[in-house]
Design an enzyme around this catalytic site. Structure first.
Site, PDB file in Angstrom:
ATOM      1  N   HIS A 171       0.877  -1.351  -0.122  1.00 31.58           N
ATOM      2  CA  HIS A 171       0.033  -0.045   0.048  1.00 31.58           C
ATOM      3  C   HIS A 171       0.979   1.156   0.066  1.00 31.58           C
ATOM      4  CE1 HIS A 171       0.008  -1.455   4.316  1.00 31.58           C
ATOM      5  NE2 HIS A 171       0.954  -0.699   4.120  1.00 31.58           N
ATOM      6  N   TYR A 258      17.298   2.162   2.554  1.00 33.22           N
ATOM      7  CA  TYR A 258      17.595   1.589   1.138  1.00 33.22           C
ATOM      8  C   TYR A 258      18.699   2.165   0.471  1.00 33.22           C
ATOM      9  CZ  TYR A 258      12.757  -0.050   2.164  1.00 33.22           C
ATOM     10  OH  TYR A 258      11.594  -0.351   2.820  1.00 33.22           O
TER      11      TYR A 258
END
Length: 488
Positions: A171, A258
């Site tokens: 989502h 990341y």
């Protein structure tokens, strides 16, 4: 319509309730069977009680069963949904704790980075067991909808090794779109049209239209910097927007782990994160949040059961993809979303074998991806670095090759920015030994890992991280909720 949906990991009580009530918002689904399965009998009993209360209060004919026997739940299922966390919070705590000893400060640790890679090692053997059961006892051609992280690794393993029709669902895109709509002053997110493309948790808004008008980089930057809340909570995302030219779907805290640039120096981390909520970069923030949520639910279960007596309101159907996909497949009503699938040329400048997240349309013929998308070069470079880590991690998880696992961790962007090869080798040994009960594929490698640890000279440190908070008690949570309610 009458068909069977199985939910694996249904003991994720709050999420299972959301998926279930979403399904009930489809008029044609009022006669389906939902089979719940989990390794926790206690959690199954809680979610079964909640769903039974919903069915009774709304006068529905939906059948709900609950069993710890997974194959029984999957038998004859047309759709299988997974939302499992292998190892639970106990293993997750090690995903955060052990890398901190080597200077690696994670906010979430469930996608890549050291924690996400080890999470994948625990999940993938179990995912492949699910796929075996689906092939053997589910309905022919059953579709597997994976919600579990690490999304790309789990979906990659299910498709390449599990040989099951699989789509990964998240989502992040929807939440990012809601933010953009707010900063641009839209009355509703429905006024915003967008194309997001990339890989899960590194998906990029490559085209934005507000009521048909194209939104450029400068306008979007100005809108975020003028927002009184997001300008503080999303500092890192805004910085990436300025440099890359496009906005990332993922939260400030997620995105920070990341990339190799923002969490590598402890004294710099505070510059880029915000402590108003865990999702903006707090060290181990999601672990703390998950622990508090579990404790709160256990304590306040009667309250949750009472809330289940309320009528199901289709106007409150969530934007989780699962019910919308099933509705499109079963009724032919077209649904557009962003899905995790094997690339196969959908994104022109990412590897063919990668699991990408990109727009698609669903109807009776299946999930049909929009092909021929080219993402900006900087976005592609960032995604490819993660894809290489994911590929090695998946292959290591399937083969039990601890050397390949160490190479995967070594090539992780944040790990590589913080740790030396010697530190990575020892850290992986330590994590595999600590989590051995959930890593059957590494059973033969554990004795040698223990021996290396006993002789290691690599120094570690006792460090809680640059921005750690303690888990709050039930009393503290009650007091905070009372203050928020009073403020409203």
């Amino acid at each position: 319509m009458s068909f069977k949906i199985a939910i694996i990991g249904a003991g994720s009580v709050g999420f299972t309730k959301k998926l279930f009530t979403d399904l009930l918002c489809v008029p044609e689904f009022r006669d389906v069977e939902v089979a719940l399965t989990d390794i926790s009998q206690h959690n199954l009993e809680m979610i079964k009680a909640i769903l039974d209360r919903i069915i009774e209060s709304n006068g529905l004919a939906v059948k709900v069963t609950a069993t710890t026997e997974r194959r029984l739940a999957l038998e004859g299922a047309k759709y299988v949904i997974s939302c499992v966390r292998v190892g639970g919070l106990e293993a997750y705590a090690d995903d955060i704790r052990i890398p901190l000893k080597y200077g690696i400060d994670q906010c979430v640790g469930d996608t890549i980075c050291a924690g996400g890679i080890l999470y994948g090692q625990r999940n993938i053997p179990v995912i492949l067991d699910f796929c075996k059961d689906i092939r053997e006892v589910a309905a022919p051609g059953a579709k597997f909808l994976n919600y579990a992280n690490p999304m790309a690794m789990n979906t990659w393993a299910a498709i390449e090794y599990g040989k099951v029709d699989t789509v990964g669902l998240c989502h992040g895109v929807q939440h990012g779109a809601e933010q953009i709509a707010e900063v641009l002053g839209a009355k509703s997110v429905s006024e915003l049209d967008y194309i997001c493309s990339g890989i899960n948790h590194q998906t990029w808004f490559v085209d934005l239209r507000l009521n048909g008008r194209k939104i450029g980089k400068d306008e979007l930057i100005a809108a975020f910097e003028a927002h009184p809340v997001f300008s503080q909570q999303e500092k890192l995302r805004i910085d990436v927007l300025k440099r890359f030219g496009v906005y990332s779907t993922e939260s400030n805290g997620h995105l920070s782990e990341y990339l190799p640039w923002y969490r590598k120096r402890p004294d710099e981390i505070g510059r880029w994160i915000d402590m108003s909520d865990w999702i903006h970069g707090e060290t181990g923030g999601y672990l703390r949040h998950s622990t508090e949520t579990r404790n709160w639910f256990e304590t306040e279960f009667p309250q949750f059961l009472e809330q289940a007596s309320k009528p199901v309101d289709p106007a409150k159907r969530s934007n989780e993809h699962a019910s919308h996909i099933l509705e499109a497949l079963e009724t032919g009503r077209v649904y557009r979303g962003h899905f995790n699938v094997r690339n196969n040329g959908v994104i022109t400048n990412l590897p063919h074998d990668a699991i990408i997240e990109s727009p698609g349309f669903v109807d009776r013929f299946g999930i049909n991806m929009v092909s021929g998308i080219t993402i900006p070069e900087a976005c592609a470079a960032t995604c490819v670095a993660s894809i290489n880590v994911q590929r090695m991690s998946v292959h290591a998880a399937v083969t039990g090759d601890i050397d390949l696992l160490k190479l995967a961790v070594l090539h992780d962007p944040l790990v590589g920015a913080v740790s030396t090869p010697e530190e990575v080798w020892q850290m992986v040994d330590e994590m595999v030994v600590a989590q051995a009960r959930w890593l059957p594929q590494y059973a033969d490698a554990v004795p040698a890992a223990k021996d290396r640890l006993s002789r290691s000279t690599v120094k570690t440190r006792d460090w809680a991280g640059a921005a750690r908070r303690n888990v709050r008690s039930i009393e503290e949570l009650r007091a905070e909720k009372a203050l928020l309610k009073k403020a409203v």
